[in-house]
Write an enzyme that holds these catalytic residues in place. Sequence first.
Site, PDB file in Angstrom:
ATOM      1  N   ASP A   1       0.835  -1.193   0.000  1.00 19.50           N
ATOM      2  CA  ASP A   1       0.000   0.000   0.000  1.00 19.50           C
ATOM      3  C   ASP A   1       0.880   1.258   0.000  1.00 19.50           C
ATOM      4  O   ASP A   1       1.833   1.342  -0.759  1.00 19.50           O
ATOM      5  CB  ASP A   1      -0.943  -0.070   1.210  1.00 19.50           C
ATOM      6  CG  ASP A   1      -2.142   0.841   1.114  1.00 19.50           C
ATOM      7  OD1 ASP A   1      -2.112   1.888   1.785  1.00 19.50           O
ATOM      8  OD2 ASP A   1      -3.088   0.525   0.385  1.00 19.50           O
TER       9      ASP A   1
ATOM     10  N   HIS B   1      -6.036  -8.461   0.010  1.00 17.66           N
ATOM     11  CA  HIS B   1      -5.060  -7.391   0.178  1.00 17.66           C
ATOM     12  C   HIS B   1      -4.196  -7.572   1.421  1.00 17.66           C
ATOM     13  O   HIS B   1      -3.089  -7.059   1.499  1.00 17.66           O
ATOM     14  CB  HIS B   1      -5.802  -6.056   0.250  1.00 17.66           C
ATOM     15  CG  HIS B   1      -4.922  -4.857   0.141  1.00 17.66           C
ATOM     16  ND1 HIS B   1      -4.205  -4.550  -1.000  1.00 17.66           N
ATOM     17  CD2 HIS B   1      -4.626  -3.872   1.035  1.00 17.66           C
ATOM     18  CE1 HIS B   1      -3.519  -3.437  -0.816  1.00 17.66           C
ATOM     19  NE2 HIS B   1      -3.747  -3.004   0.412  1.00 17.66           N
TER      20      HIS B   1
END
Length: 321
Positions: free
Chosen positions: A101, A299
Amino acid sequence: MSEWTHRFSRINGIDVHYVEQGSGPLVVLLHGFPHLWFSWRHQIGPIADAGFRVVAPDMRGMGRTSAPRDFRQYDVPSITGDLLGLLDHLGAEKAIFSGLDFGMFSAYDLAHLHPERVAALIGLQNPFINWTEKPPLTLAAEAGREHFHHIHYFSEPGVADRDLDAAPRRFLTKVFHTLSGAGDYLRTWDHPPGATYIDAMEEPPPLPWPWLTETELEFYVENYSASGFTGGLNWYRVGDLRWRQRKAFEGRKITVPYFFIGSENDIDLAVFHGRDPLERFGQFYADIRGVRVLEGVGHMMQMERPGAVNEVMLEFLDTLR
């Protein structure tokens, strides 16, 4: 955990908290939002045991690292300065950087601007910096006029801060599930403009989950209850400024050795990096050493399937000795 050493240092004008273990070539693990150094809890020990010095900082604005209120203090020079300052503080000429991220985007910036300080990159989930024709907050606002969009929601000062600070446990539980392989972020888009992120996400199953316990969740809740969410949200609010700053290296390839680990159920790979992102690495990197995609996870891959992630990371790291 007993071998983790917690340290606090003044770096680049802010107080930085980081966790360290091991000795050998330096590996720095960078988290995103809403994470902490603790999101690497399954990787620190195994990488250190393999003969590396592992450092996992709380990134600017999150955990026990300082959180400037002004979003402009989260721009490319500020975050790159944090990483350069960390290397200097550790007495390291360079490091292998891995991240997820915002953490990985920070490593990409560093590799563009100071490749001499980067031994290699191991990207998780976020394969490259998107080169968009419009600033990201403009794109998010356009989408947010049609349906709920989390980036647009996060970008409005005071709105998300109020909602998330009032319900940290509920937000963190929901977002961790939504971004996992068992969740479905795209269902938030079924909600209209003006919805909150908490309301737009589905109800998660009760804890414990196969990859997250009540005690582990409580660590995040305790930290974000103490710090608030504004620091993490500022990483979104500075998006247009970073977009302008990154124009300086748009179209240039990163030259350091590059590895990538993705997962088949990750929303970033599915939506936020355009069509066929795994087929476009050659546009962004001059030295691609390995690409691997794991099945059945989302994720949150380094927490959802730590054994598989560790195996691939150690395989990649071994080629760099």
